[in-house]
Design a protein around this motif. Sequence first.
Motif, PDB file in Angstrom:
ATOM      1  N   LEU A 172       0.825  -1.210   0.000  1.00  0.00           N
ATOM      2  CA  LEU A 172       0.000   0.000   0.000  1.00  0.00           C
ATOM      3  C   LEU A 172       0.859   1.260   0.000  1.00  0.00           C
ATOM      4  CD1 LEU A 172      -2.806  -1.020   2.523  1.00  0.00           C
ATOM      5  CD2 LEU A 172      -3.015  -0.812   0.047  1.00  0.00           C
ATOM      6  N   ASN A 173       1.965   1.207   0.716  1.00  0.00           N
ATOM      7  CA  ASN A 173       2.839   2.387   0.776  1.00  0.00           C
ATOM      8  C   ASN A 173       3.782   2.489  -0.418  1.00  0.00           C
ATOM      9  OD1 ASN A 173       1.956   3.675   3.165  1.00  0.00           O
ATOM     10  ND2 ASN A 173       2.952   2.086   4.386  1.00  0.00           N
ATOM     11  N   TRP A 174       3.704   1.520  -1.325  1.00  0.00           N
ATOM     12  CA  TRP A 174       4.424   1.627  -2.588  1.00  0.00           C
ATOM     13  C   TRP A 174       3.995   2.892  -3.321  1.00  0.00           C
ATOM     14  CZ3 TRP A 174       3.019  -1.319  -7.612  1.00  0.00           C
ATOM     15  CH2 TRP A 174       4.017  -1.102  -8.576  1.00  0.00           C
ATOM     16  N   GLN A 175       2.711   3.245  -3.168  1.00  0.00           N
ATOM     17  CA  GLN A 175       2.193   4.477  -3.740  1.00  0.00           C
ATOM     18  C   GLN A 175       1.988   5.558  -2.667  1.00  0.00           C
ATOM     19  OE1 GLN A 175       1.856   5.047  -7.004  1.00  0.00           O
ATOM     20  NE2 GLN A 175       2.627   2.974  -7.416  1.00  0.00           N
ATOM     21  N   GLY A 176       2.570   5.352  -1.487  1.00  0.00           N
ATOM     22  CA  GLY A 176       2.539   6.373  -0.437  1.00  0.00           C
ATOM     23  C   GLY A 176       1.189   6.593   0.189  1.00  0.00           C
ATOM     24  N   LEU A 177       0.418   5.516   0.440  1.00  0.00           N
ATOM     25  CA  LEU A 177      -0.923   5.683   1.012  1.00  0.00           C
ATOM     26  C   LEU A 177      -0.867   6.312   2.399  1.00  0.00           C
ATOM     27  CD1 LEU A 177      -3.935   5.160   0.443  1.00  0.00           C
ATOM     28  CD2 LEU A 177      -3.681   2.992   1.678  1.00  0.00           C
ATOM     29  N   ALA A 220       6.832  -5.157  13.260  1.00  0.00           N
ATOM     30  CA  ALA A 220       7.356  -4.922  11.914  1.00  0.00           C
ATOM     31  C   ALA A 220       6.214  -4.572  10.957  1.00  0.00           C
ATOM     32  CB  ALA A 220       8.108  -6.153  11.421  1.00  0.00           C
ATOM     33  N   ALA A 221       5.076  -5.274  11.087  1.00  0.00           N
ATOM     34  CA  ALA A 221       3.924  -4.990  10.228  1.00  0.00           C
ATOM     35  C   ALA A 221       3.402  -3.577  10.477  1.00  0.00           C
ATOM     36  CB  ALA A 221       2.826  -6.022  10.480  1.00  0.00           C
ATOM     37  N   ILE A 222       3.335  -3.174  11.742  1.00  0.00           N
ATOM     38  CA  ILE A 222       2.887  -1.817  12.063  1.00  0.00           C
ATOM     39  C   ILE A 222       3.851  -0.793  11.475  1.00  0.00           C
ATOM     40  CG2 ILE A 222       2.538  -0.187  13.968  1.00  0.00           C
ATOM     41  CD1 ILE A 222       1.548  -2.580  15.642  1.00  0.00           C
ATOM     42  N   GLY A 223       5.158  -1.078  11.554  1.00  0.00           N
ATOM     43  CA  GLY A 223       6.145  -0.190  10.943  1.00  0.00           C
ATOM     44  C   GLY A 223       5.984  -0.104   9.442  1.00  0.00           C
ATOM     45  N   ALA A 224       5.615  -1.223   8.805  1.00  0.00           N
ATOM     46  CA  ALA A 224       5.407  -1.227   7.359  1.00  0.00           C
ATOM     47  C   ALA A 224       4.200  -0.386   6.965  1.00  0.00           C
ATOM     48  CB  ALA A 224       5.232  -2.661   6.866  1.00  0.00           C
ATOM     49  N   TRP A 225       3.212  -0.312   7.827  1.00  0.00           N
ATOM     50  CA  TRP A 225       2.021   0.501   7.548  1.00  0.00           C
ATOM     51  C   TRP A 225       2.253   1.980   7.848  1.00  0.00           C
ATOM     52  CZ3 TRP A 225      -3.274  -0.546   6.243  1.00  0.00           C
ATOM     53  CH2 TRP A 225      -3.505  -1.863   5.831  1.00  0.00           C
ATOM     54  N   LEU A 226       2.881   2.262   8.973  1.00  0.00           N
ATOM     55  CA  LEU A 226       2.949   3.649   9.457  1.00  0.00           C
ATOM     56  C   LEU A 226       4.287   4.327   9.212  1.00  0.00           C
ATOM     57  CD1 LEU A 226       1.127   3.232  12.890  1.00  0.00           C
ATOM     58  CD2 LEU A 226       0.146   3.557  10.618  1.00  0.00           C
ATOM     59  N   GLY A 227       5.346   3.561   8.938  1.00  0.00           N
ATOM     60  CA  GLY A 227       6.667   4.151   8.772  1.00  0.00           C
ATOM     61  C   GLY A 227       7.445   4.155  10.071  1.00  0.00           C
ATOM     62  N   TRP A 228       8.761   4.258   9.955  1.00  0.00           N
ATOM     63  CA  TRP A 228       9.621   4.166  11.141  1.00  0.00           C
ATOM     64  C   TRP A 228       9.402   5.327  12.105  1.00  0.00           C
ATOM     65  CZ3 TRP A 228      12.979   8.084  12.325  1.00  0.00           C
ATOM     66  CH2 TRP A 228      13.294   9.001  11.312  1.00  0.00           C
ATOM     67  N   GLN A 229       8.935   6.486  11.597  1.00  0.00           N
ATOM     68  CA  GLN A 229       8.778   7.650  12.468  1.00  0.00           C
ATOM     69  C   GLN A 229       7.727   7.425  13.561  1.00  0.00           C
ATOM     70  OE1 GLN A 229       8.548   7.584   9.144  1.00  0.00           O
ATOM     71  NE2 GLN A 229       9.610   9.314   8.189  1.00  0.00           N
ATOM     72  N   MET A 230       6.772   6.554  13.300  1.00  0.00           N
ATOM     73  CA  MET A 230       5.688   6.328  14.262  1.00  0.00           C
ATOM     74  C   MET A 230       6.018   5.256  15.300  1.00  0.00           C
ATOM     75  SD  MET A 230       2.988   8.220  14.067  1.00  0.00           S
ATOM     76  CE  MET A 230       2.356   9.508  12.971  1.00  0.00           C
ATOM     77  N   LEU A 231       7.092   4.513  15.103  1.00  0.00           N
ATOM     78  CA  LEU A 231       7.376   3.392  15.995  1.00  0.00           C
ATOM     79  C   LEU A 231       7.588   3.810  17.458  1.00  0.00           C
ATOM     80  CD1 LEU A 231       9.621   1.085  13.781  1.00  0.00           C
ATOM     81  CD2 LEU A 231       7.180   0.892  14.288  1.00  0.00           C
ATOM     82  N   PRO A 232       8.324   4.913  17.747  1.00  0.00           N
ATOM     83  CA  PRO A 232       8.449   5.310  19.155  1.00  0.00           C
ATOM     84  C   PRO A 232       7.103   5.600  19.805  1.00  0.00           C
ATOM     85  CG  PRO A 232      10.110   6.414  17.818  1.00  0.00           C
ATOM     86  CD  PRO A 232       9.180   5.743  16.857  1.00  0.00           C
ATOM     87  N   LEU A 233       6.220   6.273  19.074  1.00  0.00           N
ATOM     88  CA  LEU A 233       4.896   6.561  19.634  1.00  0.00           C
ATOM     89  C   LEU A 233       4.120   5.269  19.863  1.00  0.00           C
ATOM     90  CD1 LEU A 233       2.618   8.515  20.407  1.00  0.00           C
ATOM     91  CD2 LEU A 233       1.979   8.585  17.991  1.00  0.00           C
ATOM     92  N   VAL A 234       4.198   4.345  18.926  1.00  0.00           N
ATOM     93  CA  VAL A 234       3.471   3.080  19.066  1.00  0.00           C
ATOM     94  C   VAL A 234       3.928   2.330  20.309  1.00  0.00           C
ATOM     95  CG1 VAL A 234       3.087   0.804  18.035  1.00  0.00           C
ATOM     96  CG2 VAL A 234       3.012   2.843  16.596  1.00  0.00           C
ATOM     97  N   ILE A 235       5.223   2.239  20.530  1.00  0.00           N
ATOM     98  CA  ILE A 235       5.725   1.467  21.671  1.00  0.00           C
ATOM     99  C   ILE A 235       5.397   2.165  22.985  1.00  0.00           C
ATOM    100  CG2 ILE A 235       8.056   2.393  21.958  1.00  0.00           C
ATOM    101  CD1 ILE A 235       7.109  -1.331  21.766  1.00  0.00           C
ATOM    102  N   ILE A 236       5.386   3.509  22.985  1.00  0.00           N
ATOM    103  CA  ILE A 236       4.996   4.249  24.196  1.00  0.00           C
ATOM    104  C   ILE A 236       3.525   4.004  24.505  1.00  0.00           C
ATOM    105  CG2 ILE A 236       4.621   6.550  25.153  1.00  0.00           C
ATOM    106  CD1 ILE A 236       7.171   7.429  23.657  1.00  0.00           C
ATOM    107  N   LEU A 237       2.671   4.095  23.482  1.00  0.00           N
ATOM    108  CA  LEU A 237       1.239   3.847  23.676  1.00  0.00           C
ATOM    109  C   LEU A 237       0.988   2.421  24.141  1.00  0.00           C
ATOM    110  CD1 LEU A 237      -0.170   5.679  20.514  1.00  0.00           C
ATOM    111  CD2 LEU A 237      -0.435   6.404  22.896  1.00  0.00           C
ATOM    112  N   ALA A 238       1.733   1.467  23.564  1.00  0.00           N
ATOM    113  CA  ALA A 238       1.570   0.067  23.963  1.00  0.00           C
ATOM    114  C   ALA A 238       1.979  -0.138  25.415  1.00  0.00           C
ATOM    115  CB  ALA A 238       2.398  -0.827  23.044  1.00  0.00           C
TER     116      ALA A 238
END
Length: 293
Positions: A172-177, A220-238
């Motif tokens: 999906l992010n191949w076209q930058g969704l 890894a799947a969440i990173g593939a959907w949202l990009g590496w920039q969102m990973l710190p926020l995801v782990i904090i929320l988790a």
Amino acid sequence: MAELSQIFAQQPWLVWVGGALLGLSVGSFLNVVIHRMPLMLERQWKRECRELLELEAEQETRERFNLIVPRSRCPHCGHRIGALENIPLLSWLWLRGRCRACREPIGLQYPMVELFTALLTLLVLWQLGPTAQALAAMLFTWTLIALSGIDLKIYILPDNITLPLLWLGLLLNWQGLYTSLDSALLGAVAGYLSLWLLYHGFRLLTGKEGMGYGDFKLFAAIGAWLGWQMLPLVIILAAVAGAVIGIGLIVLRGRDRAQPIPFGPFLAIGGWVALMWGEEITRSYLRSAGILY
């Protein structure tokens, strides 16, 4: 998509009614996934073990069993569930939460998953509107619900769900969704490696395993959907969700502190919240820290 958006703009009630009905229907199917996927995995493991030992396959493992067949039955008496008994939410209310044949109780999980799926589907529509992003976000949401239910049940995040979710995010992010392909690729790699390193570091220090490999793949799947920039926020929320829910279970239900709690559902919470409101949360934090004006 433009024509569809125009129709919904003229008659917005279609969005909410359609979204609610879609969410209830998908929630009914997710109940099947949560119930049957562990059984399918168990049958597969048994079959593979018997093949390895060169033993004849058991009759149970030879029978066709997947998410479609056989038809749903009551786990207590084997009563085959008819179409009128399988209407999302309404059938459970009509039957008063009991099997029509044996009157044994039907688990509260079934209506709760249907309602929860419908609610999150409507929240996706409310946040993203009738767009391609919303359609993909619904699929992301439904998959996270299924994974969370399975992880809570058997402490496993199946590869046949997490890995397709990962590849779909990259596609999906191949076209930058949601983000650029570079960011998505780095997100997948960073998501897996970060938890992998944390897992092995924790094991070296304590001799215990703090999480499973399925958590690495989900992150890894969440990173593939949202990009590496969102990973710190995801782990904090988790982490926050895990702390709040864990403390709540100990205080309200007296849960044993030594009893493990699967981390997958908390990653799912963090990933979903980041998908819906990640940019707003990040901007608010940067403004409060005086970094962004």
